[in-house]
Motif scaffolding. Structure first.
Motif, short mmCIF file in Angstrom:
data_model
loop_
_atom_site.label_atom_id
_atom_site.label_comp_id
_atom_site.label_asym_id
_atom_site.label_seq_id
_atom_site.Cartn_x
_atom_site.Cartn_y
_atom_site.Cartn_z
N HIS A 72 46.34 27.60 25.52
CA HIS A 72 46.12 29.07 25.19
C HIS A 72 45.98 29.91 26.45
O HIS A 72 45.32 29.45 27.45
CB HIS A 72 45.08 29.27 24.41
N VAL A 73 46.76 30.88 26.84
CA VAL A 73 46.84 31.45 28.03
C VAL A 73 46.32 33.19 27.69
O VAL A 73 46.97 33.90 26.99
CB VAL A 73 48.28 31.78 28.82
N PRO A 74 45.20 33.54 28.09
CA PRO A 74 44.61 34.79 27.75
C PRO A 74 45.51 35.82 28.60
O PRO A 74 46.40 35.35 29.74
CB PRO A 74 43.32 34.61 28.70
N PRO A 75 45.49 37.10 28.33
CA PRO A 75 46.40 38.01 29.12
C PRO A 75 46.06 38.10 30.64
O PRO A 75 44.84 37.85 31.15
CB PRO A 75 45.89 39.28 28.37
N ALA A 76 47.33 38.20 31.32
CA ALA A 76 47.12 38.26 32.78
C ALA A 76 46.14 39.49 33.24
O ALA A 76 45.49 39.31 34.21
CB ALA A 76 48.44 38.36 33.26
N VAL A 105 50.80 35.63 34.95
CA VAL A 105 49.65 35.15 35.58
C VAL A 105 49.75 35.00 36.97
O VAL A 105 48.73 35.25 37.78
CB VAL A 105 49.05 33.93 34.88
N MET A 106 50.91 34.39 37.52
CA MET A 106 51.16 33.99 38.87
C MET A 106 51.26 35.33 39.73
O MET A 106 50.53 35.57 40.79
CB MET A 106 52.45 33.24 39.18
N ASP A 107 51.82 36.29 39.45
CA ASP A 107 52.05 37.60 39.63
C ASP A 107 50.63 38.52 39.97
O ASP A 107 50.16 38.92 40.87
CB ASP A 107 52.88 38.44 39.27
N ALA A 108 49.81 38.21 38.75
CA ALA A 108 48.45 38.83 39.02
C ALA A 108 47.65 38.29 39.88
O ALA A 108 46.84 38.82 40.59
CB ALA A 108 47.69 38.53 37.71
N VAL A 109 47.34 36.82 40.09
CA VAL A 109 46.94 36.24 41.22
C VAL A 109 47.32 36.68 42.64
O VAL A 109 46.66 36.85 43.64
CB VAL A 109 47.03 34.73 41.02
N GLY A 110 48.74 36.61 42.73
CA GLY A 110 49.34 37.04 43.95
C GLY A 110 49.09 38.50 44.33
O GLY A 110 48.68 38.80 45.65
N GLU A 111 48.88 39.41 43.57
CA GLU A 111 48.60 40.72 43.81
C GLU A 111 47.05 40.88 44.25
O GLU A 111 46.86 41.63 45.10
CB GLU A 111 48.75 41.61 42.56
N TRP A 112 46.33 40.13 43.78
CA TRP A 112 44.73 39.97 44.16
C TRP A 112 44.56 39.39 45.28
O TRP A 112 43.89 40.02 46.35
CB TRP A 112 44.19 39.22 42.89
N LEU A 113 45.42 38.34 45.76
CA LEU A 113 45.40 37.74 46.91
C LEU A 113 45.82 38.64 48.12
O LEU A 113 45.09 38.71 49.10
CB LEU A 113 46.16 36.25 46.89
N ALA A 114 46.83 39.48 47.61
CA ALA A 114 47.37 40.30 48.85
C ALA A 114 46.38 41.42 49.24
O ALA A 114 46.34 41.87 50.15
CB ALA A 114 48.71 40.88 48.26
N LYS A 115 45.39 41.65 48.31
CA LYS A 115 44.34 42.78 48.43
C LYS A 115 43.25 42.24 49.33
O LYS A 115 42.73 42.98 50.12
CB LYS A 115 44.12 43.48 47.11
N THR A 116 42.75 41.07 48.83
CA THR A 116 41.55 40.54 49.31
C THR A 116 41.75 39.61 50.47
O THR A 116 40.80 39.39 51.31
CB THR A 116 40.90 39.67 48.07
N ARG A 117 42.79 38.76 50.64
CA ARG A 117 43.14 38.08 51.84
C ARG A 117 41.95 37.05 52.11
O ARG A 117 41.42 36.98 53.00
CB ARG A 117 43.34 38.99 53.09
N PRO A 118 41.85 36.22 51.30
CA PRO A 118 40.53 35.11 51.43
C PRO A 118 41.04 34.31 52.64
O PRO A 118 42.30 34.27 53.17
CB PRO A 118 40.77 34.34 50.39
#
Length: 520
Positions: A72-76, A105-118
């Motif tokens: 089950h995949v929750p909304p991105a 889901v991948m694009d959501a993670v990618g957008e967050w990474l691009a903003k936070t730059r861990p």
């Protein structure tokens, strides 16, 4: 995020040290209710390596040791809310990314990474479970490739590597390395190619840099069916260790040693009827101080292959016989002089961390000896055989490893990491000096003033005598005793890190002796 820049900068980060708090490591992955893989395995692996584990759940699964029965995949958008909530409040030191079921889901993670730059991002592209069940939508490949550019390290298994490379699965180690090199170069990220799915008794891994660099980590195959969550656990361990060490090679070596132990003891869990989980906490649950001398004896046994390899090298054979090309010896000494300069700082670090005044003095004396005695000997030799060379690749990697341990590891780890330079050096000196005397060479067979040698003298006799003297043997025995005592005081987890640091240094000793013939 440039994978190339991150690969280089994290190697250098060992100089800066790390904050004393545990690294805060976020896992973005799916949940496994059986506890063997996914988020649950990530939390265990992060905790086993001293990290503070956090989790953002990207998918829910119905699975056990026998397979996956549902996903089950929750909304991105809700995953984005989880990620933004965490990063708005908590400084994140490392991120591990596991199962992401679809492109949104991948694009959501990618957008967050691009903003936070861990500072550390490890991507484990989970597509197929150990049981063979597919965990990713077929149309998600392109989104995953976009995500690769935001990661510092990718850890695909061979099947996943093939999907990312757009080729059939590699049937040989060479083919796997070729696919990994191409993937690293194309996306600017380091790739860990894992040989676990190949045939044979060996299970190598290779760290491939986006610049084309390759470092191979050998290891035995562990005979167990309980391998559920192996990739999840390894990638989480790597993210945590990289946040601590700042060195990908050191992190891979430590994580691989830990994973081998987790596999070797996995059967003891006796969980489920299929592919059972790893024993993530084998070091904690098996913690017991070794008896006096037992730990260092086991270290010596561990590096039997390295000891054998040293004496099989042409450099060592020619050094013993006196036929070694003077250029090769000069290259060796030039590299050793550069190595000792850095090594003295590592010994000074050991002195600063030492728990007693006696041990502080021992390491401080060793640091001084590096600069005052050994470097003067090398300068004397190099004045007769001038050679102006830059720091070689082996020297750099050895120094990087020691610095990573010195400025991110415990006192016990530092002591274990520097021990091979005492112990293996003393062993080489002992054996070669004994052979030197057996061959009838007199003590004090030194080079002549003209750069040649006196009649009948061994051209390298002075060097052999220096490193076989009683003072160096006594210092070696003292270093062995210090490491043994530190191991007795430490936890099983710390002893595992000590062992990994020692074996890593021992292999670099082999490579260091072999470097003149490869690079001079």
């Amino acid at each position: 995020m440039s994978g190339t820049a991150a690969f280089a900068s994290t190697e250098a980060a060992a100089w800066t040290g790390r904050a004393p708090r545990p690294p805060r490591v976020l896992s973005i992955a799916g949940s496994d209710p059986s506890g063997g893989a996914g988020i649950q395995a990530d939390i265990k692996a992060i905790s086993a390596h001293g990290g503070y584990a956090m989790a953002a759940i990207a998918a829910l699964t119905a699975q056990n040791t026998q397979g996956v029965q549902g996903v089950h995949v929750p909304p991105a958008a809700f995953l984005t809310r989880q990620l933004e909530s965490l990063s708005a409040d908590i400084a994140i030191d490392a991120v591990k990314i596991g199962m992401l079921a679809n492109a949104s889901v991948m694009d959501a993670v990618g957008e967050w990474l691009a903003k936070t730059r861990p500072p550390v991002v490890v991507l484990d592209p989970v597509m197929v479970a150990t049981s063979g069940d597919a965990l990713m939508d077929a149309d998600a490949r392109e989104a995953l490739l976009r995500l690769l550019g935001l990661a510092h390290l990718a850890t695909p298994n061979l099947a996943e590597l093939a999907v990312l490379a757009g080729e059939p699965p590699a049937a040989t180690w060479e083919a796997a390395l070729r696919q990994g090199k191409a993937l690293a170069a194309a996306h600017g990220t380091a790739v860990l190619v894992k040989g676990g799915h190949l045939e044979g008794n060996e299970c190598p891994d290779a760290l491939l840099g986006p610049d084309g660099s390759v470092e191979v980590f050998a290891g035995p195959r562990v005979d167990t069916a309980n391998t559920h969550g192996t990739g999840c656990s390894l990638s989480s361990a790597l993210a945590t260790l990289q946040a601590r060490t700042g060195s990908w090679p050191a992190s891979v070596r430590r994580a691989k040693a830990w994973l081998t132990g987790a596999l070797r003891t996995a059967d003891s869990l006796a969980l489920g009827h299929g592919h059972g989980p790893l024993n993530h906490f084998h070091e904690l649950w098996g913690s017991q101080a070794p008896s006096a001398g037992a730990f260092t004896r086991s270290l010596w046994e561990d590096v039997a292959p390295q000891r054998e390899a040293i004496f099989a090298l042409d450099f060592i054979k020619d050094l013993a016989s006196g036929t070694l090309d003077a250029r090769h010896f000069a290259y060796y000494l030039a590299q050793d002089a550069q190595y000792l300069n850095a090594y003295s700082r590592v010994l000074s670090r050991a002195s600063a961390l030492a728990p007693t005044e006696d041990e502080q003095r021992f390491w401080a004396d060793g640091a001084q000896n590096c600069l005052a005695v050994e470097l003067s000997l090398h300068r004397d030799w190099l004045s007769r055989h001038p050679l102006d060379v830059a720091q070689g690749p082996v020297t750099k990697h050895y120094v990087d490893h020691l610095q990573a341990v010195a400025f991110a590891g415990s006192y016990a780890e530092v002591a274990a990491a520097v021990l091979p330079c005492y112990w293996l050096y003393a062993e080489v000196g002992r054996v070669l000096h004994a052979d030197y005397l057996k061959a009838g060479h007199p003590e004090g067979g030194h080079p002549g003033d003209d750069g040649g040698t006196e009649a009948g003298a061994h051209p390298y006799g002075e060097w052999l005598e220096t490193y076989a003297d009683d003072a160096f043997a006594e210092a070696t025995a003292r270093a062995v005793a210090i490491v043994d005592a530190a191991a007795a005081r430490g936890s099983e987890q710390e002893r595992a890190r000590m062992r990994a640091a020692f074996i890593h240094s021992a292999q670099y000793e082999v490579d260091f002796f072999d470097a003149p013939r490869r690079h001079a």
